[in-house]
Scaffold this motif. Structure first.
Motif, PDB file in Angstrom:
ATOM      1  N   MET A 124      29.653  50.141  61.258  1.00 62.27           N
ATOM      2  CA  MET A 124      28.811  49.642  62.343  1.00 62.27           C
ATOM      3  C   MET A 124      29.653  49.255  63.554  1.00 62.27           C
ATOM      4  SD  MET A 124      26.007  47.337  60.265  1.00 62.27           S
ATOM      5  CE  MET A 124      25.296  46.751  61.802  1.00 62.27           C
ATOM      6  N   GLY A 125      30.819  48.642  63.284  1.00 62.49           N
ATOM      7  CA  GLY A 125      31.716  48.322  64.393  1.00 62.49           C
ATOM      8  C   GLY A 125      32.172  49.578  65.121  1.00 62.49           C
ATOM      9  N   ALA A 126      32.474  50.638  64.347  1.00 61.02           N
ATOM     10  CA  ALA A 126      32.880  51.900  64.968  1.00 61.02           C
ATOM     11  C   ALA A 126      31.752  52.495  65.797  1.00 61.02           C
ATOM     12  CB  ALA A 126      33.320  52.886  63.884  1.00 61.02           C
ATOM     13  N   SER A 127      30.499  52.382  65.312  1.00 59.62           N
ATOM     14  CA  SER A 127      29.352  52.918  66.058  1.00 59.62           C
ATOM     15  C   SER A 127      29.130  52.150  67.357  1.00 59.62           C
ATOM     16  CB  SER A 127      28.090  52.855  65.194  1.00 59.62           C
ATOM     17  OG  SER A 127      28.174  53.732  64.110  1.00 59.62           O
ATOM     18  N   ILE A 128      29.305  50.822  67.308  1.00 55.39           N
ATOM     19  CA  ILE A 128      29.144  50.021  68.529  1.00 55.39           C
ATOM     20  C   ILE A 128      30.181  50.422  69.570  1.00 55.39           C
ATOM     21  CG2 ILE A 128      29.316  47.689  69.476  1.00 55.39           C
ATOM     22  CD1 ILE A 128      28.175  46.672  66.796  1.00 55.39           C
ATOM     23  N   LEU A 129      31.412  50.589  69.125  1.00 56.81           N
ATOM     24  CA  LEU A 129      32.453  51.034  70.056  1.00 56.81           C
ATOM     25  C   LEU A 129      32.184  52.460  70.517  1.00 56.81           C
ATOM     26  CD1 LEU A 129      35.626  49.528  68.332  1.00 56.81           C
ATOM     27  CD2 LEU A 129      34.368  48.659  70.314  1.00 56.81           C
ATOM     28  N   GLY A 130      31.610  53.296  69.627  1.00 58.55           N
ATOM     29  CA  GLY A 130      31.221  54.644  70.032  1.00 58.55           C
ATOM     30  C   GLY A 130      30.155  54.617  71.112  1.00 58.55           C
ATOM     31  N   PHE A 131      29.240  53.642  71.030  1.00 54.90           N
ATOM     32  CA  PHE A 131      28.225  53.483  72.072  1.00 54.90           C
ATOM     33  C   PHE A 131      28.868  53.135  73.412  1.00 54.90           C
ATOM     34  CE2 PHE A 131      25.125  50.748  74.340  1.00 54.90           C
ATOM     35  CZ  PHE A 131      24.122  51.695  74.532  1.00 54.90           C
ATOM     36  N   VAL A 132      29.881  52.284  73.375  1.00 51.01           N
ATOM     37  CA  VAL A 132      30.613  51.939  74.603  1.00 51.01           C
ATOM     38  C   VAL A 132      31.309  53.180  75.165  1.00 51.01           C
ATOM     39  CG1 VAL A 132      32.483  50.544  75.568  1.00 51.01           C
ATOM     40  CG2 VAL A 132      30.926  49.558  73.865  1.00 51.01           C
ATOM     41  N   ILE A 133      31.909  53.980  74.278  1.00 49.91           N
ATOM     42  CA  ILE A 133      32.567  55.214  74.712  1.00 49.91           C
ATOM     43  C   ILE A 133      31.540  56.161  75.336  1.00 49.91           C
ATOM     44  CG2 ILE A 133      33.797  57.264  73.899  1.00 49.91           C
ATOM     45  CD1 ILE A 133      35.036  55.493  71.719  1.00 49.91           C
ATOM     46  N   SER A 134      30.360  56.262  74.701  1.00 50.19           N
ATOM     47  CA  SER A 134      29.308  57.137  75.227  1.00 50.19           C
ATOM     48  C   SER A 134      28.847  56.685  76.608  1.00 50.19           C
ATOM     49  CB  SER A 134      28.129  57.157  74.254  1.00 50.19           C
ATOM     50  OG  SER A 134      27.098  58.004  74.718  1.00 50.19           O
ATOM     51  N   LEU A 135      28.685  55.379  76.809  1.00 50.92           N
ATOM     52  CA  LEU A 135      28.298  54.865  78.132  1.00 50.92           C
ATOM     53  C   LEU A 135      29.354  55.197  79.173  1.00 50.92           C
ATOM     54  CD1 LEU A 135      26.762  51.333  77.379  1.00 50.92           C
ATOM     55  CD2 LEU A 135      25.559  53.404  78.114  1.00 50.92           C
TER      56      LEU A 135
END
Length: 228
Positions: A26-37
């Motif tokens: 989940m932490g990786a997905s949250i950071l992935g969301f930041v990368i996507s933004l």
């Protein structure tokens, strides 16, 4: 270096519960969301690629944790992902960079270094925003890609020079190729118009000169394959 490797090996061989694995994911997905933004806000956007950047760190993290009995094997499996050729539009160097960015964050999360993952994400995203804000290495404003088709019996070397002098600030011939089984030439120019309002008149003049054959005018990156 030996201490870092020993830490990674001890992390990879330790038993990680399902709850801990899901928290890392989940932490990786949250950071992935930041990368996507960051990807969305700093350049041209592909919807599917932006969504993939959210999922990719989670998948990489899960693969690393699933084979955590052998750190070398987990890296080999994740490395194999990078060899997959996606059957889609050709990616740019920017897209490839974001793929490696997302995979790196997934690997860091998998070894339990969440603070480091947050710091790396913040630094790289910050660099992207700064470079985008200052327009680093951006093409000159107002530059357009012009593609003109002419019959093979016309001399393309200076056929449009007088039109360019009246409508453009600068022009440069980029490439010439044959088309329609060699019966026509397609000429690619890089032009800067004096005024965007005169673009229709500019294209009309070219159409009268090339016999009303195809004329395409658009952004420089519209049909351009970006090199690494």
């Amino acid at each position: 270096m030996e201490s870092i490797l020993s830490t990674l090996m001890s992390t990879s061989t330790s038993t990680i519960s399902t709850t801990e694995a899901l928290l890392y994911g989940m932490g990786a997905s949250i950071l992935g969301f930041v990368i996507s933004l960051t990807y969305i806000k700093t350049g041209t956007v592909s919807k599917n690629f932006a969504r993939t950047l959210i999922i990719l760190p989670f998948l990489v993290c899960m693969v690393m944790l699933a084979v955590n009995g052998n750190f070398g094997t987990s890296l080999a499996v994740v490395g194999a992902f990078s060899l997959v050729r996606f059957r889609s539009l050709q990616g740019s160097s920017r897209d490839i960079g974001f793929i490696f960015f997302a995979m790196t964050i997934g690997i860091i999360c998998a070894v339990g270094q969440m603070p480091l993952a947050v710091i790396v994400t913040a630094i790289i995203c910050g660099i992207h925003f700064v470079l985008n804000g200052i327009g680093y290495a951006a093409k000159e404003a107002g530059e357009k890609d012009l593609r003109v088709t002419i019959p093979e019996n016309l001399d393309y070397s200076d056929i449009f020079d007088d039109i360019f002098e009246r409508f453009t600030l600068s022009h440069k011939q980029i490439a010439v190729r044959t088309t329609n089984m060699g019966s026509m030439y397609e000429i690619n120019y890089r032009v800067r118009l004096i005024s965007e309002e005169n673009e229709k008149d500019f294209l009309d003049e070219i159409r009268m000169r090339n016999g009303n054959l195809t004329v395409v005018c658009g952004r420089c990156d519209m049909n351009e394959a970006e090199e690494l």
